[in-house]
Each structure stands twice: as structure tokens, then as C-alpha cells.
Design a protein around this motif. Structure first.
Motif, PDB file in Angstrom:
ATOM      1  N   GLY A 170       0.828  -1.201   0.000  1.00 21.55           N
ATOM      2  CA  GLY A 170       0.000   0.000   0.000  1.00 21.55           C
ATOM      3  C   GLY A 170       0.860   1.247   0.000  1.00 21.55           C
ATOM      4  N   PRO A 171       0.267   2.420   0.145  1.00 22.91           N
ATOM      5  CA  PRO A 171       1.048   3.670   0.105  1.00 22.91           C
ATOM      6  C   PRO A 171       2.184   3.735   1.111  1.00 22.91           C
ATOM      7  CG  PRO A 171      -1.300   4.138  -0.039  1.00 22.91           C
ATOM      8  CD  PRO A 171      -1.176   2.681   0.274  1.00 22.91           C
ATOM      9  N   GLU A 172       1.979   3.136   2.307  1.00 27.13           N
ATOM     10  CA  GLU A 172       2.967   3.233   3.374  1.00 27.13           C
ATOM     11  C   GLU A 172       3.930   2.057   3.429  1.00 27.13           C
ATOM     12  OE1 GLU A 172       3.562   5.530   5.651  1.00 27.13           O
ATOM     13  OE2 GLU A 172       1.945   6.944   5.181  1.00 27.13           O
ATOM     14  N   LYS A 173       3.595   0.968   2.725  1.00 27.80           N
ATOM     15  CA  LYS A 173       4.401  -0.247   2.835  1.00 27.80           C
ATOM     16  C   LYS A 173       4.588  -0.892   1.467  1.00 27.80           C
ATOM     17  CE  LYS A 173       3.184  -1.454   7.599  1.00 27.80           C
ATOM     18  NZ  LYS A 173       2.696  -2.537   8.491  1.00 27.80           N
ATOM     19  N   THR A 174       5.638  -1.706   1.382  1.00 24.54           N
ATOM     20  CA  THR A 174       5.872  -2.500   0.175  1.00 24.54           C
ATOM     21  C   THR A 174       6.389  -3.870   0.574  1.00 24.54           C
ATOM     22  OG1 THR A 174       8.060  -1.466   0.003  1.00 24.54           O
ATOM     23  CG2 THR A 174       6.335  -0.615  -1.457  1.00 24.54           C
ATOM     24  N   ILE A 193       6.725 -16.721 -12.886  1.00 31.05           N
ATOM     25  CA  ILE A 193       7.248 -15.393 -12.553  1.00 31.05           C
ATOM     26  C   ILE A 193       6.266 -14.304 -12.986  1.00 31.05           C
ATOM     27  CG2 ILE A 193       9.186 -13.810 -12.931  1.00 31.05           C
ATOM     28  CD1 ILE A 193      10.745 -16.623 -13.507  1.00 31.05           C
ATOM     29  N   ARG A 194       5.589 -14.545 -14.109  1.00 34.34           N
ATOM     30  CA  ARG A 194       4.541 -13.619 -14.547  1.00 34.34           C
ATOM     31  C   ARG A 194       3.426 -13.529 -13.500  1.00 34.34           C
ATOM     32  NH1 ARG A 194       3.332 -10.047 -16.489  1.00 34.34           N
ATOM     33  NH2 ARG A 194       1.293 -10.722 -17.249  1.00 34.34           N
ATOM     34  N   THR A 195       3.070 -14.654 -12.883  1.00 34.68           N
ATOM     35  CA  THR A 195       2.021 -14.635 -11.854  1.00 34.68           C
ATOM     36  C   THR A 195       2.451 -13.755 -10.688  1.00 34.68           C
ATOM     37  OG1 THR A 195       1.724 -16.968 -12.450  1.00 34.68           O
ATOM     38  CG2 THR A 195       0.337 -16.107 -10.702  1.00 34.68           C
ATOM     39  N   ALA A 196       3.717 -13.874 -10.300  1.00 36.16           N
ATOM     40  CA  ALA A 196       4.240 -13.016  -9.239  1.00 36.16           C
ATOM     41  C   ALA A 196       4.190 -11.544  -9.655  1.00 36.16           C
ATOM     42  CB  ALA A 196       5.669 -13.433  -8.889  1.00 36.16           C
ATOM     43  N   ALA A 197       4.459 -11.268 -10.927  1.00 36.29           N
ATOM     44  CA  ALA A 197       4.422  -9.886 -11.419  1.00 36.29           C
ATOM     45  C   ALA A 197       3.005  -9.323 -11.350  1.00 36.29           C
ATOM     46  CB  ALA A 197       4.946  -9.831 -12.851  1.00 36.29           C
ATOM     47  N   ILE A 198       2.010 -10.128 -11.706  1.00 38.74           N
ATOM     48  CA  ILE A 198       0.620  -9.673 -11.612  1.00 38.74           C
ATOM     49  C   ILE A 198       0.276  -9.335 -10.164  1.00 38.74           C
ATOM     50  CG2 ILE A 198      -1.792 -10.406 -11.853  1.00 38.74           C
ATOM     51  CD1 ILE A 198      -0.861 -12.137 -14.240  1.00 38.74           C
ATOM     52  N   LEU A 199       0.655 -10.216  -9.255  1.00 34.08           N
ATOM     53  CA  LEU A 199       0.377  -9.989  -7.842  1.00 34.08           C
ATOM     54  C   LEU A 199       1.031  -8.710  -7.350  1.00 34.08           C
ATOM     55  CD1 LEU A 199      -0.809 -10.951  -5.166  1.00 34.08           C
ATOM     56  CD2 LEU A 199       1.212 -12.411  -4.877  1.00 34.08           C
ATOM     57  N   GLN A 200       2.284  -8.507  -7.713  1.00 31.74           N
ATOM     58  CA  GLN A 200       2.988  -7.307  -7.261  1.00 31.74           C
ATOM     59  C   GLN A 200       2.414  -6.039  -7.876  1.00 31.74           C
ATOM     60  OE1 GLN A 200       4.358  -7.922  -4.526  1.00 31.74           O
ATOM     61  NE2 GLN A 200       6.552  -7.625  -4.827  1.00 31.74           N
ATOM     62  N   LEU A 201       1.940  -6.117  -9.121  1.00 35.54           N
ATOM     63  CA  LEU A 201       1.292  -4.962  -9.735  1.00 35.54           C
ATOM     64  C   LEU A 201      -0.036  -4.662  -9.043  1.00 35.54           C
ATOM     65  CD1 LEU A 201       2.021  -5.689 -13.504  1.00 35.54           C
ATOM     66  CD2 LEU A 201       2.875  -3.727 -12.201  1.00 35.54           C
ATOM     67  N   LEU A 202      -0.795  -5.688  -8.709  1.00 43.91           N
ATOM     68  CA  LEU A 202      -2.058  -5.471  -8.001  1.00 43.91           C
ATOM     69  C   LEU A 202      -1.824  -4.787  -6.659  1.00 43.91           C
ATOM     70  CD1 LEU A 202      -3.907  -8.855  -8.636  1.00 43.91           C
ATOM     71  CD2 LEU A 202      -4.756  -6.583  -9.305  1.00 43.91           C
ATOM     72  N   LEU A 203      -0.727  -5.133  -6.001  1.00 44.47           N
ATOM     73  CA  LEU A 203      -0.441  -4.582  -4.677  1.00 44.47           C
ATOM     74  C   LEU A 203       0.393  -3.302  -4.730  1.00 44.47           C
ATOM     75  CD1 LEU A 203       0.336  -7.940  -2.838  1.00 44.47           C
ATOM     76  CD2 LEU A 203      -1.758  -6.566  -2.685  1.00 44.47           C
ATOM     77  N   GLY A 204       0.757  -2.861  -5.933  1.00 44.18           N
ATOM     78  CA  GLY A 204       1.534  -1.626  -6.060  1.00 44.18           C
ATOM     79  C   GLY A 204       2.961  -1.755  -5.603  1.00 44.18           C
ATOM     80  N   ASN A 205       3.563  -2.918  -5.865  1.00 44.43           N
ATOM     81  CA  ASN A 205       4.908  -3.189  -5.342  1.00 44.43           C
ATOM     82  C   ASN A 205       5.994  -3.206  -6.416  1.00 44.43           C
ATOM     83  OD1 ASN A 205       4.261  -3.408  -2.608  1.00 44.43           O
ATOM     84  ND2 ASN A 205       3.637  -5.546  -2.820  1.00 44.43           N
ATOM     85  N   ILE A 206       5.767  -2.576  -7.548  1.00 49.15           N
ATOM     86  CA  ILE A 206       6.791  -2.486  -8.592  1.00 49.15           C
ATOM     87  C   ILE A 206       7.172  -1.020  -8.775  1.00 49.15           C
ATOM     88  CG2 ILE A 206       7.358  -2.939 -11.003  1.00 49.15           C
ATOM     89  CD1 ILE A 206       7.010  -5.491  -9.505  1.00 49.15           C
ATOM     90  N   GLY A 207       8.479  -0.757  -8.891  1.00 51.00           N
ATOM     91  CA  GLY A 207       8.950   0.612  -9.100  1.00 51.00           C
ATOM     92  C   GLY A 207       9.011   1.429  -7.827  1.00 51.00           C
ATOM     93  N   PRO A 209      10.488   1.635  -3.556  1.00 46.60           N
ATOM     94  CA  PRO A 209      11.510   1.095  -2.647  1.00 46.60           C
ATOM     95  C   PRO A 209      10.938   0.005  -1.760  1.00 46.60           C
ATOM     96  CG  PRO A 209      10.845   3.311  -1.992  1.00 46.60           C
ATOM     97  CD  PRO A 209      10.242   3.075  -3.333  1.00 46.60           C
ATOM     98  N   GLY A 210      11.689  -1.086  -1.624  1.00 49.05           N
ATOM     99  CA  GLY A 210      11.241  -2.208  -0.825  1.00 49.05           C
ATOM    100  C   GLY A 210      10.341  -3.170  -1.558  1.00 49.05           C
ATOM    101  N   GLY A 211      10.054  -2.905  -2.818  1.00 55.44           N
ATOM    102  CA  GLY A 211       9.191  -3.775  -3.609  1.00 55.44           C
ATOM    103  C   GLY A 211       9.966  -4.541  -4.651  1.00 55.44           C
ATOM    104  N   SER A 557       6.772   5.219  -8.127  1.00 57.62           N
ATOM    105  CA  SER A 557       6.908   5.486  -6.689  1.00 57.62           C
ATOM    106  C   SER A 557       6.203   6.770  -6.285  1.00 57.62           C
ATOM    107  CB  SER A 557       8.390   5.574  -6.303  1.00 57.62           C
ATOM    108  OG  SER A 557       8.987   6.746  -6.840  1.00 57.62           O
ATOM    109  N   ALA A 558       5.671   7.503  -7.273  1.00 53.07           N
ATOM    110  CA  ALA A 558       4.927   8.729  -6.992  1.00 53.07           C
ATOM    111  C   ALA A 558       3.483   8.574  -7.475  1.00 53.07           C
ATOM    112  CB  ALA A 558       5.583   9.925  -7.682  1.00 53.07           C
ATOM    113  N   ARG A 559       2.612   9.365  -6.917  1.00 49.78           N
ATOM    114  CA  ARG A 559       1.212   9.360  -7.333  1.00 49.78           C
ATOM    115  C   ARG A 559       1.088   9.848  -8.774  1.00 49.78           C
ATOM    116  NH1 ARG A 559      -2.301   9.221  -2.818  1.00 49.78           N
ATOM    117  NH2 ARG A 559      -1.162   9.353  -0.829  1.00 49.78           N
ATOM    118  N   PRO A 560      -0.064   9.626  -9.404  1.00 50.94           N
ATOM    119  CA  PRO A 560      -0.241  10.156 -10.760  1.00 50.94           C
ATOM    120  C   PRO A 560       0.037  11.654 -10.868  1.00 50.94           C
ATOM    121  CG  PRO A 560      -1.981   8.585 -10.264  1.00 50.94           C
ATOM    122  CD  PRO A 560      -1.195   8.757  -8.990  1.00 50.94           C
ATOM    123  N   ASN A 561      -0.225  12.428  -9.804  1.00 44.22           N
ATOM    124  CA  ASN A 561       0.029  13.873  -9.856  1.00 44.22           C
ATOM    125  C   ASN A 561       1.480  14.237  -9.562  1.00 44.22           C
ATOM    126  OD1 ASN A 561       0.310  13.589  -7.098  1.00 44.22           O
ATOM    127  ND2 ASN A 561      -1.483  14.842  -6.549  1.00 44.22           N
TER     128      ASN A 561
END
Length: 855
Positions: A170-174, A193-207, A209-211, A557-561
Motif C-alpha cells: 500500500g502507500p505506506e508499505k511495500t 514469474i509472470r504470476t508473481a508480477a501480476i500480484l505485485q502490480l495489483l499490490l503496487g509493489n513495482i517501481g 523502494p522495498g518492492g 513510486s509517486a502518485r499520478p500527480n
């Protein structure tokens, strides 16, 4: 990880000390499990169901990171109406399947809209044809109950893992996912590995820190050996290898591999600069920069295809450099027998490994399958320098180039790999120059300029300078020139470039690997040799490609804005004029967060200001892969090629596109074969390294792990009347090995849909050479080719356990025929395995790198 990557695991423990939750998923309870907060025993080969179950949990309970998913992934992209999913009929096939070719035609996997650059999108994620809805339906049956049925993981334990992962995102954790060959060496390894990538994208853990997803490499520079590849189907920097008649001109190649938008829109600059590095002044616009000299792919040129050519006597000779295929490659028995068909065999290693002596004391000699006096193979053994006896760069899993200086000179006649290749090239080029054969023209055209030391060793920093890239115009006395003179002392090139952004498609730049540009720039500093870290990301220590960015796709790592998602997890952000922050922005530095392309602009200008994934044409993280994969746009559970059970999700048991490499000596057991009731997996020990050439010959390591063994559960040991340390034989349709039984609670029986399935595990380091000897685990493993990268399935197969010792000599052949009878049987015993002569499946080029245009 604690056993196979102990130095890297130090940082896992640092994270645990700071409060991180460590989850370990493995069939065995290992040193990692002992230090983890949660251990998840899993049936080998069922990872997609496990990960898919978490994806189902996250979507169904709306636990995904919505703002991240909507803006930064292709969840909102709308697919063509023709797209069909395996869930439509539960048969395991996507739309576009061509049975006669055993391959998919992927047009139906495309977006609606203007290609991949400008897809139609629904930011509400409600359109029935949008990726998110397709993903939701695809994983709809991957419930906790299905996970238990397929993987053997109880629902309560599954829920504990899912809750812990969601809580760490989430916003505060990765959260980060680490994997190694336990995921890659499967018939659907890329899709795991693609399945792991989908999971990490759903949770916002790519790009962020700590993800991320970290591939734990088995060697110091496995990442480097794909960046600058020792592979047949890609060129440095993940450029595609040209394909035969389809790309027989430079323009056809560029048309096929140049994207409209994103970083790959600059393919002409990357590729032509590479040709200039290969051929120097001889590469001109008039001869398409030497494109005709570059080898072209005409078939599957993978190692396994070469092996079959070798076995059939179609291959005259082979170089084996730092590899032990008699121990470390699948179906090792066939590997060794095939070596006897070569006319000449060059081996470079630090010790006399099994390939160098197969002709005199292999098991096949002892059994009479081979006779020394009948083997005509001429073996040339060249002693090699070890890693501490040579200099050069290693690239590790975080894309970090680190320079290794030579500690000591190699003993005697030992030489570095660079010396060997350099001296061989000089001799071959000299020979080619005495020839007028057009076949020799590519050798004559090479710009083999490298300066040497007094021993004929090429200067490795000069090689790094070429990899970095330079301007080709020679300017006497110009600033920024590094190693500017060739071996004869003549001026060779101009100033270094500082970034891949400086590369041109007109021949004015040369570059050995575009993603490494900046490592040795015009300031003359070898940044791979830097050792003064300035921050927690490690800037100042080594060089991380591209452009020393420590976290790729960090616009996410930044919001859309443009503001950080949170103060705690801030990395880069928009400061009203530029992207700035703690890392180099992996984004166009002055592109505003609210930027929208006008008039369908090309290149990076064709991507929005909230599109972080700049290598993709749409700038989005791909939950659904519209092009580039051979076996489907969404990961799907298939059973291993050998399995004790049928597929519980689909009528198709195995990956439809996999290459079985059908051959009489390479048979597969059908599902649920009662002769082979146990699941077998392989693993690595801390005390030994891969095929054992660097460790089995060392007395202190041999003393620590002195003998081949197999881990079996107390329940299986009781059933088979086996005591701890008894000799047992492990049998598959490829062969049999002898090992000591290690009866241990570290490996447990699994309950699969009411059926008890036992798993056993063996290390893969032992062989017949050196002071420490044992049977090679890969004698048991079949040759197979995952359809995207042609890797074998060594982490999930079936076997039998027979108490007692393995007969030696000719008696072995009678024994193996009794326990794994094959006489008079077809090569394809598995009902889904194609017969001899059938299409192998997928495209012949299963590249890791840049894919051509789809459709």
C-alpha cells in the motif's frame, strides 16, 4: 535463500530485525524456513495455483492498490472481442491455438484501439472486455479450496500468507518477492514469474523502494550473461537476434523490432551502434552497417537442439567453457553418451571435470554402453583461471555492475576466458584473411582492436569502454576519449558517450550494450569500480543499469500527480519543473505528470505523464501480456510434464506449447504412473556450487558434504522400510542413481484432493570426477524446453525409490529395464506428448529479449 544465497540473505535478516515478515514457500524446510516467520510447504510445480489463489483473494476482496492499478497497469485496457480464455471451456487453451503448428496465433490477444501504443481504456475497470475483468474471471476458480487440492496448502495457512502480504503493501508499505531456479526450471517457469508480477502490480509493489521481484542468480554474473548474452536468440541489451529470411535486410529487421512509442522506438540507434561496435569502420550506410555479416537464426539453436545433433553424429566439435553438462545438464546419461559422437571437444575449466574424462571412466564406460577404444572424440583440455585470477565486471541481480580486480596471477598455463577468446579470435581472423571464401567475410570484417598487456591478455577496461559506447569520429586530442588507441597504437575512436540517450542510428556512435551506457563515460571513471556508497540505495557503489538508476520504473513510486505516495516510501517526485528525488528518475526528466500526447507522437513523447513502464509501448505494467509470450497472455496452471495427478483446473494437463524433445532416450512418465509414484525435486547445498567443479575438488568442502543423499519423510521411510543413512536407488525413465537416505521431518507428505503424495529431494552437485564422487541427480531429469526460454523442468518430476544399492557394470542395464521398462515402447508415453517428428511447439526463437511486432 539462506543456503544458496547466504550473502544476500544477510539483508533479509536485516529486514527482519527491522520488523519485516519473512514468508518462505518451499517443498522442504530449510535454513531459510528456520529463520522465516511463516513456512509454506508446497507441492513442487504447483506455484501458479498458489500465487493465483492470492490474486483471486486480492481481487475478490478489493484489496488491490486501486490508484496504482488504474493508472499504472494495463488493467483498464480493453481487449478485442475475439479473445478467448481457458476458463471459457476449462480446456486450458487460449484463443488462437493452432494444433498443426503446436503454437498460438496471437492476434486475438491484442488491445482495441491503435495498436499497443494507444489502447482503448476503461478507468472504472467495469468493461467486460477490460484486462481487469478478464483477470478476475481467469483466477475465479483459484480459491483457497483449489489451492489446497492442487498445492497441498491448508486454507488457514494460505489465508495467513495472503493477509501478511496484503498488510505489507500500500502507500505506506511495500513487499518484495525473491525467487531462484525453484521457479525458473519448470515447463511453465516464465509464467510462474509472470504470476508473481501480476500480484505485485495489483499490490503496487513495482517501481517502489522495498518492492519488486528479485531473481536470485546462481552465479555472480548470471544477470550479466543475459545482459550481454551467452544465449543464441538475443543480442546485447536484449535486442532480438535477426531471423533468417524474414529479416534478411536491415530495414526489415528494424521494421519488425522498432516500436512506435517507448524506449524501443530507439531500436535503430541501439542496433546500429552495436553493429558499429562489431565492425567499426567497415560498417557503413552503404552496406547496411554490416548487417549481412551478422548471424541469423534459422531454427531452434538452443543447447538441447545441439545435443540432439551431437547424439545423431551431425556435429563435429564443441567448446565447453566453464560448464559441466555431464553433471549439470538434464538427462546427463544421454549427454555423456552424445559426447562420444564428437570428432573434437574443447573443454576449459579449473579442474578435470566429468566431460574431460567421460571417455575413460564414466558410468557408461563401466557398464559397457561406451567403449574407450571405440570413442574417436579428441579431447582438448585447457586449464582456466579462476575468478580471483582475472579482472572484469560482474552484474548481479539488482543490475549492478561491480568491477573485480585480479588478486593473483593464475598458476602455470592457466589463462582467463578473455585471453582464450581473444587469442582464438586473432588466429581465426588471420586465417580468414588468407581466404577469399565469402563465408569468411564476417570474420574478416570484425573490428578486433583490443589493446593487450605483455602476456597477450586483452585489457578488460578497454572492453568495458567499448560496451559503454563512444563516438566513432576520431578526434586527435579530444577530451573524453578512453583507450583511444588500438593494439597497433593507431587512433581508434572518439570520446565516450555518457548515456544511451546519446546513441544515434547514423553510424556516428558505437556501443557494445546500450543499457550499460554511462558505466565508463567521458569522465574516464570506471563506475563499476566505485566503492563509496553515498545513500541507502548504494549510489557510489558500482553502476546499476540503466544510467545508475537503482530502482527501475521508479515513476511508479509517486502518485499520478507526481507527489510521493507517502513520506515513508518516497523515492522520486515532481518538483514543478523536473522529476527529482533519491534516485535517478527512470522517466523523461521534464515530462509533466499531467502530460498527454498530441497527434499520436512517437517515442517517449507518445507516452503519458502517468505511464511509468517506459519499455512497454503503452507505458503500463502488463498484467495481461498482449505480445511476447508463446504460451498465453495470462498465467495458467498446468501440471509438470511428469506428475502424480491430473490437472484439477483444466482438461489439458500440461503446457500446450512446451517442447518435449521427444526421443527414445528421453521418455516421460504419463500422469499418475504407478511405477513412479513420488514427486522429485532438486536443490543446492551451501557447501557445493552447481556441477561441483569448484567445490567437490576441495577437501574441506568435501568433508562438510561428503556424499550424495536423498531427503525422504519419516512416513515414506516407514512405508518403504528404510532407515536413516541406508543406501537407496532413485529411478526415473531416464536413469537411476544411488544415494544415502536422509530421513527427515524437513520434507512432508502432501494431501492432494484426498490422495497422499510423497515428495523427495536431492542435491545436484555430485558426479564421477575428483576426490568426492557420487551419482549425478540430472541423470534422472528429462530434457524439455519451456516455450519462452527453453529451460528444462528439473524442479518437478516423478520417480521411484528402491531400497538397496545400485548394481554396477553391465548388471545395471538389466536392473534399469526391470524398474523402468522401455523396450518396445513408443517414445511418447505421455498422452499429451507429441510423437517423433511432430512440431516442437511455439516459435523456434524463444527469446528473452525484444519481441517483434505482433499480429
Amino acid at each position: 535463500m539462506a543456503e544458496a544465497h547466504p550473502v544476500g540473505f544477510r539483508w533479509v535478516m536485516k529486514a527482519k530485525e527491522r520488523g519485516a515478515t519473512i514468508i518462505h514457500v518451499d517443498p522442504r524446510f530449510s535454513r531459510t524456513s528456520a529463520l522465516a516467520d511463516i513456512w509454506v510447504p508446497i507441492r513442487a510445480g504447483s506455484d501458479i495455483t498458489f500465487l493465483g489463489g492470492i490474486i483471486h483473494h486480492v481481487i475478490e476482496n478489493e484489496l488491490f492498490f486501486r490508484d496504482y492499478v488504474v493508472h499504472y497497469t494495463n488493467a483498464s485496457c480493453i481487449l478485442r472481442d475475439e479473445y478467448g480464455d481457458p476458463e471459457d471451456s476449462a480446456d486450458g487453451y487460449f484463443s488462437g491455438w493452432n494444433e498443426s503448428r503446436r503454437a498460438y496465433e496471437t492476434e486475438s490477444w491484442q488491445y482495441k484501439g491503435e495498436g499497443l501504443s494507444y489502447p482503448e481504456r476503461d478507468l472504472t475497470l467495469q468493461d467486460r472486455q477490460c484486462v481487469f475483468q478478464k483477470l478476475k474471471r481467469h483466477f475465479g476458480r483459484y480459491t483457497p479450496e483449489m489451492v489446497e487440492k492442487v498445492c497441498g496448502i491448508p486454507p488457514a495457512l494460505f489465508q495467513k500468507v495472503a493477509d501478511a502480504l496484503v498488510a505489507a503493501s500500500g502507500p505506506e508499505k511495500t513487499a518484495a518477492i525473491c525467487y531462484a531456479v525453484g521457479w525458473t526450471q519448470h515447463s511453465k517457469g516464465v509464467q510462474i514469474i509472470r504470476t508473481a508480477a501480476i500480484l505485485q502490480l495489483l499490490l503496487g509493489n513495482i517501481g517502489r523502494p522495498g518492492g519488486g521481484i528479485l531473481a536470485l542468480r546462481g552465479h555472480a554474473s548470471i544477470q550479466g550473461s543475459t545482459d550481454i548474452p551467452t544465449l543464441y536468440d538475443i543480442l546485447p541489451g536484449y535486442l532480438a537476434m535477426p531471423r533468417g529470411e524474414k529479416e534478411n535486410t536491415l530495414q526489415k529487421y528494424l521494421d519488425q523490432h522498432t516500436d512506435r512509442t517507448g524506449l524501443w522506438s530507439n531500436t535503430p540507434a541501439y542496433f546500429i551502434s552495436l553493429l558499429k561496435a562489431y565492425y567499426g569502420k567497415r560498417a557503413t550506410p552503404e552496406n547496411d552497417f554490416g548487417y549481412d555479416w551478422l548471424p541469423k537464426i534459422t531454427a531452434d539453436h538452443s543447447f538441447f537442439e545441439y545435443l540432439y545433433d551431437m547424439a545423431d553424429g551431425k556435429m563435429e566439435g564443441m567448446f565447453l567453457i566453464g560448464q559441466n553438462s555431464a553433471v549439470g545438464a538434464p538427462n546427463s546419461r544421454l549427454q555423456r553418451k552424445s559426447m562420444a559422437k564428437l570428432k573434437w571437444f574443447v573443454i576449459r575449466d579449473m579442474v578435470e571435470t566429468e566431460p574431460a574424462r567421460f571417455w575413460r571412466d564414466s558410468a557408461e564406460i563401466e557398464r559397457g554402453e561406451l567403449k574407450t577404444e571405440e570413442i574417436e572424440t579428441e579431447v582438448f583440455f585447457f586449464p582456466a583461471a579462476g575468478y580471483a585470477e582475472k579482472e572484469g565486471a560482474f552484474t548481479n541481480t539488482q543490475r549492478l555492475l561491480q568491477w573485480r580486480e585480479k588478486a593473483v596471477d593464475p598458476p602455470g598455463d592457466c589463462r582467463s576466458d578473455a585471453w582464450f577468446i581473444h587469442q582464438l579470435a586473432l588466429r581465426l581472423i588471420a586465417r580468414a584473411k588468407t581466404s577469399d571464401d565469402p563465408m569468411d567475410e564476417p570474420l574478416r570484417a570484425l573490428d578486433w582492436w583490443y589493446p593487450e598487456d605483455e602476456f597477450g591478455e586483452p585489457k578488460m577496461e578497454a572492453v568495458l569502454a567499448e560496451i559503454n559506447g563512444w563516438k566513432t569520429d576520431v578526434q586527435s586530442g579530444a577530451n573524453g576519449v578512453v583507450f583511444g588507441e588500438d593494439r597497433q597504437g593507431k587512433l581508434h575512436h572518439g570520446p565516450q558517450i555518457d548515456s544511451y540517450e546519446e546513441l544515434k542510428d547514423d553510424g556516428s556512435t558505437a556501443c557494445g550494450c546500450w543499457i550499460y551506457s554511462g558505466v565508463f563515460g567521458p569522465d574516464g571513471v570506471n563506475k563499476a569500480n566505485a566503492r563509496k556508497s553515498k545513500d541507502y540505495l548504494g549510489h557510489g557503489w558500482g553502476f546499476s543499469w540503466p544510467s545508475d538508476r537503482r530502482i527501475i520504473y521508479n515513476r511508479a513510486s509517486a502518485r499520478p500527480n507526481g507527489e510521493p505516495w507517502s513520506e515513508r516510501k518516497k523515492l522520486v517526485w515532481w518538483d514543478s519543473e523536473n522529476w527529482t528525488g533519491l534516485d535517478g528518475p527512470d522517466f523523461k526528466k521534464d515530462k509533466r505528470p499531467d502530460y498527454v500526447p498530441r497527434d499520436r507522437q512517437p517515442g517517449l513523447d507518445g507516452q503519458r505523464g502517468d505511464a511509468p513502464f517506459i519499455l512497454h509501448e503503452d507505458g503500463l505494467g502488463w498484467m495481461f501480456v498482449p505480445k511476447g509470450l508463446q504460451d498465453g497472455p495470462i498465467p495458467t496452471h498446468y501440471e509438470p510434464l511428469e506428475s502424480p495427478v491430473h490437472n484439477a483446473l483444466y482438461s489439458r494437463d500440461t503446457n500446450p506449447v512446451v517442447n518435449w524433445f521427444t526421443r527414445n532416450e528421453n521418455r516421460f512418465a504419463p500422469p499418475g504412473d504407478p511405477r513412479f509414484p513420488y514427486v522429485l525435486t532438486t536443490y543446492r547445498l551451501t557447501e557445493h556450487h552447481t556441477g561441483g567443479g569448484m567445490t567437490r575438488f576441495l577437501s574441506h568442502l568435501s568433508e562438510l558434504q561428503p556424499e550424495m543423499f536423498v531427503e525422504i519423510s519419516p512416513e515414506l521411510a516407514s512405508e518403504l522400510k528404510i532407515d536413516n543413512s541406508d543406501y537407496v536407488c532413485i529411478v526415473s525413465l531416464r536413469g537411476a542413481i544411488e544415494a544415502r537416505a536422509l530421513v527427515s521431518r524437513r520434507i512432508q507428505p502432501m494431501q492432494l484432493n484426498g490422495k497422499t503424495v510423497h515428495q523427495v529431494a536431492v542435491p545436484f552437485h555430485f558426479g564421477a570426477a575428483g576426490p568426492l564422487r557420487g551419482n549425478a541427480a540430472n541423470n534422472l531429469v528429462a530434457i524439455s524446453g519451456e516455450p519462452n526460454v527453453t529451460i528444462m523442468e528439473s524442479k518437478a518430476l516423478v520417480c521411484n525409490i528402491v531400497p538397496g544399492r545400485l548394481p554396477r557394470g553391465p548388471a545395471f542395464l538389466d536392473w534399469i529395464e526391470r524398474h523402468a521398462p522401455q523396450s518396445g515402447q513408443p517414445a511418447n508415453l505421455h498422452p499429451e506428448q507429441p510423437p517423433l517428428g511432430a512440431p516442437s511447439g511455439g516459435k523456434f526463437s524463444r527469446g528473452h529479449g525484444k519481441e517483434g511486432k505482433a499480429g
